[in-house]
Design a protein around this motif. Structure first.
Motif, PDB file in Angstrom:
ATOM      1  N   PRO A   1      13.574 -10.616 -16.215  1.00 16.21           N
ATOM      2  CA  PRO A   1      14.152  -9.269 -16.063  1.00 16.21           C
ATOM      3  C   PRO A   1      13.087  -8.159 -16.121  1.00 16.21           C
ATOM      4  CG  PRO A   1      14.988 -10.481 -18.008  1.00 16.21           C
ATOM      5  CD  PRO A   1      13.716 -11.112 -17.575  1.00 16.21           C
ATOM      6  N   VAL A   2      13.371  -7.073 -15.431  1.00 15.91           N
ATOM      7  CA  VAL A   2      12.608  -5.831 -15.534  1.00 15.91           C
ATOM      8  C   VAL A   2      13.607  -4.698 -15.714  1.00 15.91           C
ATOM      9  CG1 VAL A   2      11.040  -4.226 -14.402  1.00 15.91           C
ATOM     10  CG2 VAL A   2      10.733  -6.678 -14.083  1.00 15.91           C
ATOM     11  N   ASN A   3      13.372  -3.850 -16.714  1.00 15.10           N
ATOM     12  CA  ASN A   3      14.276  -2.738 -17.005  1.00 15.10           C
ATOM     13  C   ASN A   3      13.515  -1.420 -16.847  1.00 15.10           C
ATOM     14  OD1 ASN A   3      16.407  -4.541 -17.858  1.00 15.10           O
ATOM     15  ND2 ASN A   3      15.147  -4.935 -19.659  1.00 15.10           N
ATOM     16  N   ALA A   4      14.094  -0.490 -16.122  1.00 18.55           N
ATOM     17  CA  ALA A   4      13.409   0.778 -15.838  1.00 18.55           C
ATOM     18  C   ALA A   4      14.371   1.940 -16.048  1.00 18.55           C
ATOM     19  CB  ALA A   4      12.872   0.793 -14.406  1.00 18.55           C
ATOM     20  N   PRO A   5      13.829   3.116 -16.474  1.00 18.23           N
ATOM     21  CA  PRO A   5      14.695   4.275 -16.702  1.00 18.23           C
ATOM     22  C   PRO A   5      14.971   5.056 -15.423  1.00 18.23           C
ATOM     23  CG  PRO A   5      12.449   4.832 -17.281  1.00 18.23           C
ATOM     24  CD  PRO A   5      12.433   3.389 -16.846  1.00 18.23           C
ATOM     25  N   VAL A   6      16.137   5.683 -15.363  1.00 20.76           N
ATOM     26  CA  VAL A   6      16.474   6.662 -14.329  1.00 20.76           C
ATOM     27  C   VAL A   6      16.745   7.972 -15.065  1.00 20.76           C
ATOM     28  CG1 VAL A   6      18.059   7.310 -12.485  1.00 20.76           C
ATOM     29  CG2 VAL A   6      17.471   4.896 -12.844  1.00 20.76           C
ATOM     30  N   PHE A   7      16.003   9.012 -14.712  1.00 23.85           N
ATOM     31  CA  PHE A   7      16.051  10.257 -15.466  1.00 23.85           C
ATOM     32  C   PHE A   7      17.026  11.260 -14.857  1.00 23.85           C
ATOM     33  CE2 PHE A   7      11.756   8.559 -16.105  1.00 23.85           C
ATOM     34  CZ  PHE A   7      11.752   8.451 -17.486  1.00 23.85           C
ATOM     35  N   GLY A   8      17.635  12.066 -15.736  1.00 30.10           N
ATOM     36  CA  GLY A   8      18.487  13.157 -15.309  1.00 30.10           C
ATOM     37  C   GLY A   8      17.700  14.437 -15.137  1.00 30.10           C
ATOM     38  N   PRO A   9      18.345  15.522 -14.744  1.00 31.99           N
ATOM     39  CA  PRO A   9      17.640  16.792 -14.521  1.00 31.99           C
ATOM     40  C   PRO A   9      16.926  17.312 -15.764  1.00 31.99           C
ATOM     41  CG  PRO A   9      19.852  16.869 -13.563  1.00 31.99           C
ATOM     42  CD  PRO A   9      19.782  15.616 -14.391  1.00 31.99           C
ATOM     43  N   ASP A  10      17.432  16.993 -16.968  1.00 32.06           N
ATOM     44  CA  ASP A  10      16.805  17.495 -18.188  1.00 32.06           C
ATOM     45  C   ASP A  10      15.731  16.571 -18.717  1.00 32.06           C
ATOM     46  OD1 ASP A  10      18.326  15.395 -19.057  1.00 32.06           O
ATOM     47  OD2 ASP A  10      19.303  16.485 -20.709  1.00 32.06           O
ATOM     48  N   GLY A  11      15.389  15.523 -17.978  1.00 35.17           N
ATOM     49  CA  GLY A  11      14.336  14.616 -18.404  1.00 35.17           C
ATOM     50  C   GLY A  11      14.801  13.482 -19.290  1.00 35.17           C
ATOM     51  N   SER A  12      16.074  13.441 -19.638  1.00 33.72           N
ATOM     52  CA  SER A  12      16.582  12.358 -20.484  1.00 33.72           C
ATOM     53  C   SER A  12      16.963  11.148 -19.620  1.00 33.72           C
ATOM     54  CB  SER A  12      17.796  12.832 -21.285  1.00 33.72           C
ATOM     55  OG  SER A  12      18.864  13.176 -20.416  1.00 33.72           O
ATOM     56  N   VAL A  13      17.011   9.978 -20.250  1.00 33.12           N
ATOM     57  CA  VAL A  13      17.382   8.759 -19.545  1.00 33.12           C
ATOM     58  C   VAL A  13      18.897   8.733 -19.377  1.00 33.12           C
ATOM     59  CG1 VAL A  13      17.370   6.234 -19.604  1.00 33.12           C
ATOM     60  CG2 VAL A  13      15.389   7.515 -20.463  1.00 33.12           C
ATOM     61  N   VAL A  14      19.366   8.728 -18.134  1.00 38.29           N
ATOM     62  CA  VAL A  14      20.811   8.740 -17.869  1.00 38.29           C
ATOM     63  C   VAL A  14      21.321   7.391 -17.365  1.00 38.29           C
ATOM     64  CG1 VAL A  14      20.890  11.223 -17.457  1.00 38.29           C
ATOM     65  CG2 VAL A  14      20.421   9.683 -15.547  1.00 38.29           C
ATOM     66  N   LEU A  15      20.424   6.567 -16.821  1.00 35.32           N
ATOM     67  CA  LEU A  15      20.800   5.235 -16.346  1.00 35.32           C
ATOM     68  C   LEU A  15      19.645   4.272 -16.590  1.00 35.32           C
ATOM     69  CD1 LEU A  15      22.482   5.949 -12.877  1.00 35.32           C
ATOM     70  CD2 LEU A  15      23.642   5.087 -14.917  1.00 35.32           C
TER      71      LEU A  15
END
Length: 408
Positions: free
Chosen positions: A109-123
């Motif tokens: 597995p590889v897990n990666a962050p998806v960021f929201g407009p405020d820079g927080s991890v949303v997905l």
């Protein structure tokens, strides 16, 4: 990208690799066709359900660690905002049409962050490559040798995970000690500023990137108040030690220097002799209550904000210079002065309050100004709490944050 005409939902479904999207609470948000086929689950059996309700660990295997290792990886990505490529995992999967029967499976597995407009991890983007057939094929070709190699690979992967776990525990202990030292060196002022001062420090969440931020307040002769914030480049115990040295040096300098620029000049010279102090940023302001003026100077730090009684916000950016120790030779630092009215508010802060990944700093400064304007009548304590509540991402920040608010 939004106007490119590309249907990214179609692209996601057509990806040849097995990919799922998870919310930060580890509930499936979506999964592509390849993931559904690989996992033996339909999209309806995945979306909206908690990951480990769909794929629990095999209860018949006392050594099963796949679920725990995957959860640690995903939680780490949420906390740090950094991708995590996991070692080979054995994670058995229950046959959907035969409850209680488990299929031995191996995954990469590889897990990666998806960021929201405020820079927080949303997905969380969870990509899985199954290698079960590869391991079995090697076993068919090489017999016992492949089985021994498989067992050794699995053992080495588990040993590596145990080493990583011990390292994380050691980092957690260092973080706790550093935060304790930080708290001891940054006491909350009770009477400084005539009861009109509020300070806040928020450590980074789930990371060792703490204890580089600091603040200081000191009453000066002539009904004046010196207030400063700074940010050491490092983190952990070493940063806490450097922070303490610089804070003490500046406390002494403001008592004898002729203004904030001269105090930062002295601090910059001192920083050259302190390992790890190079490139530290500092903002220093001196409030003169009798003259209703603010004198200020900045060594590479974000500009203090002056909230006027009418709700307008002025960023004090007319005396900004490079960070401490950044120049090869000493050059006198600039200083500026501005007037204020009774009822104004001075706000000093570190970058954790306004900076976000992949976002221009002006967006963060505008966010701060908007918050201050909407709460112009709040006292210092209430405003400090409100600023943190509105500007720090939900779930915490990946950088520590210091805020000082003075009602003038």
């Amino acid at each position: 990208m939004r106007n490119s005409g590309i249907d990214y939902e179609q692209v996601f479904q057509a990806l040849p690799g097995s990919v799922a999207l998870l919310r930060p609470d580890l509930v499936y948000a979506d999964a592509n066709e390849a993931f559904c086929q690989m996992s033996g689950r339909t999209r309806e059996q995945l979306v909206g359900r908690f990951l480990f309700d769909v794929f629990p660990d095999n209860p018949n295997d006392d050594g099963a660690t796949g679920m725990r290792n995957l959860e640690l990886s995903l939680r780490r990505v949420v906390a740090t905002g950094e991708r995590d490529a996991m070692a080979l995992q054995r994670y058995d999967v229950e046959y959907p049409d035969r409850p209680g029967q488990w299929h031995e499976r191996y995954w990469s597995p590889v897990n990666a962050p998806v960021f929201g407009p405020d820079g927080s991890v949303v997905l969380l983007l969870h990509r899985v490559e199954e290698v079960t057939e590869l391991i079995r094929a090697k076993g068919d070709r090489d017999g016992d040798r492949a089985q021994v190699l498989e067992a050794e690979l699995y053992t080495r992967a588990r040993e590596l995970q145990e080493v990583n776990q011990r390292l994380r525990q050691a980092h957690a202990r260092e973080r706790e000690v550093a935060l304790t030292l930080q708290a001891a060196m940054l006491p909350v002022p009770e009477r400084v500023g005539g009861g009109r001062a509020a300070v806040r420090y928020r450590p980074a969440v789930g990371a060792l990137n703490v204890c580089g931020d600091w603040y200081d307040l000191a009453e000066l002769p002539g009904n004046r108040l010196a207030v400063a914030v700074g940010d050491v480049v490092g983190h952990g115990l070493h940063a806490a030690g450097v922070m303490g040295q610089l804070r003490s040096a500046l406390s002494a300098a403001v008592l004898v220097a002729d203004g904030p620029a001269a105090a930062l000049d002295a601090l910059g010279l001192y920083a050259r002799s302190v390992e790890g102090a190079e490139s530290t940023t500092v903002a220093l302001a001196v409030v003169d209550y009798d003259r209703h003026t603010l004198a200020y100077s900045s060594a590479g730090h974000l500009p203090p904000a002056l909230l006027h009684p009418d709700g307008t916000v002025e960023f004090l950016d007319l005396a900004t210079d490079p960070p401490l120790g950044a120049r090869p030779e000493h050059v006198a630092r600039p200083e500026a002065e501005t007037a204020f009215e009774d009822g104004a508010t001075l706000v000093l802060y570190t970058d954790g309050l306004v900076e976000r990944r992949r976002e221009d700093i002006d967006v963060g400064l505008d966010r701060l100004a908007d918050c201050l304007t909407r709460h112009v009548s709040a006292d210092a304590e209430r405003l400090a709490d409100t600023v943190l509540a509105e500007l720090i991402p939900r779930g915490g920040n990946s950088d520590d944050t210091a805020v000082v608010i003075i009602r003038l």
